[in-house]
Scaffold this active site. Sequence first.
Site, PDB file in Angstrom:
ATOM      1  N   ASP A   1       0.576  -1.162  -0.055  1.00  0.00           N
ATOM      2  CA  ASP A   1      -0.021   0.005  -0.047  1.00  0.00           C
ATOM      3  C   ASP A   1       0.908   1.296   0.057  1.00  0.00           C
ATOM      4  O   ASP A   1       2.044   1.289  -0.028  1.00  0.00           O
ATOM      5  CB  ASP A   1      -0.795   0.159   1.112  1.00  0.00           C
ATOM      6  CG  ASP A   1      -0.127  -0.035   2.660  1.00  0.00           C
ATOM      7  OD1 ASP A   1       0.968   0.180   2.666  1.00  0.00           O
ATOM      8  OD2 ASP A   1      -1.078  -0.172   3.631  1.00  0.00           O
TER       9      ASP A   1
ATOM     10  N   GLU B   1       3.765   0.977   2.092  1.00  0.00           N
ATOM     11  CA  GLU B   1       4.917  -0.264   1.811  1.00  0.00           C
ATOM     12  C   GLU B   1       4.348  -1.239   3.102  1.00  0.00           C
ATOM     13  O   GLU B   1       5.489  -1.860   3.518  1.00  0.00           O
ATOM     14  CB  GLU B   1       6.231   0.366   1.895  1.00  0.00           C
ATOM     15  CG  GLU B   1       6.466   1.040   0.564  1.00  0.00           C
ATOM     16  CD  GLU B   1       6.977   2.469   0.607  1.00  0.00           C
ATOM     17  OE1 GLU B   1       7.843   3.005  -0.093  1.00  0.00           O
ATOM     18  OE2 GLU B   1       7.115   3.027   1.800  1.00  0.00           O
TER      19      GLU B   1
ATOM     20  N   GLU C   1       7.740  14.483   7.993  1.00  0.00           N
ATOM     21  CA  GLU C   1       6.833  13.676   7.588  1.00  0.00           C
ATOM     22  C   GLU C   1       5.886  13.255   8.560  1.00  0.00           C
ATOM     23  O   GLU C   1       4.587  13.364   8.370  1.00  0.00           O
ATOM     24  CB  GLU C   1       7.839  12.222   7.455  1.00  0.00           C
ATOM     25  CG  GLU C   1       6.900  11.166   6.845  1.00  0.00           C
ATOM     26  CD  GLU C   1       7.681   9.720   6.609  1.00  0.00           C
ATOM     27  OE1 GLU C   1       7.566   9.221   5.339  1.00  0.00           O
ATOM     28  OE2 GLU C   1       8.136   9.173   7.544  1.00  0.00           O
TER      29      GLU C   1
END
Length: 375
Positions: free
Chosen positions: A175, A178, A328
């Site tokens: 996905d 990962e 992130e």
Amino acid sequence: MTDPLITSAPDLTELTRLRELARGSHAVITEHQDPGGAYPAAPTFSAYRGYAWLRDGSFTAEGVSRYGDVTSAGRFHDWVDGVLRRRRAQVDDLRAAIGRGEVPSNEAMLPTRFTFAGEDGSDPWWDFQTDGYGLWLWSVVTHATRYGLDLSRWRPGIDVAVDYLVAFWDRPCYDWWEEHVEHRHVSTLGAIYGGLVAIAPHTSAPVLEVAERIRRLVDAEGIEDAHLTKWLGDSAVDGSLPSCIVPFGLVARGSDVASETLTAVARDLDVDGGVHRFTADVFYGGGQWILLSALLGWNLAAAGDTSGALRHLRWIAAQADEQGDLPEQVPHHLLHPGSRDEWIARWGTVASPLLWSHAMYLILADELGITDRVD
């Protein structure tokens, strides 16, 4: 009592700050863009350094395209086109194997990330993911349409991506995160759907037939309690699912499924404006992701919920460091705090700056009409 800063429009001081972060986000992206056109996922993070993902890069190209930077986005699309041109024979061999009734191994499939030179990585990775190829088709068509550009510039790469997706759209793969190669993921199917529908007016390949098969499959197996699910046959939600509404259109805006999906994502994954990936996430302890907050905000803005979208934009802006870099994820409200240290020991501190985070901020800010685009 509702916080007036969440519901009110930005004043001049706040608007200036939000626009400065947009300018800084554009600068971060273009500063780190490789001379060959690739967008590195994160220029300093150990596991991402030196690699470009089609998924990250396609969203990044959309961010700078919306910001008015035709050149930077075009260079990225040129790079992808060149990478995929060189994969023509590989895709032809894979399609021929299918025609002979064979099932190619995951290792034989196209990778999800490339070196800046367009080669496979030299270190092991969770590499078989199809979403990026659909995402690139959506991104390049959207960019070309926005500026009246001729898609023939990228035609060979487009044809490779189309042929690959038509042949392998329904195959289980990793996905967006990962993970879970054994499943067919709704967000992956949504990205493929969005790419195929975008390219449909520009190809003779049976892309609309495949898109309709994707829609019927998700309708049958990817909806539970009236909302989209993380993968087919599951009941959980994922922070990437709003992409199936905006921008990919697998689910119609304003539909019951769209409304229930946004409600479920907000209920299960949104805390104070920051959005988690999924409830079982242990990566760096399962923090809140900048890009997913922007994705949910983008959907809210498209649905007319300006105050809800501003809530996410403000949350994102508050996560920028002194240099204006966006990471992130952030370690607020960790879902599984006991797992954070093991990832720091393995890969170092969280990736920052993450170009995808900066790009999604540009997209949401543009959706809200508060950026000062470059000429």
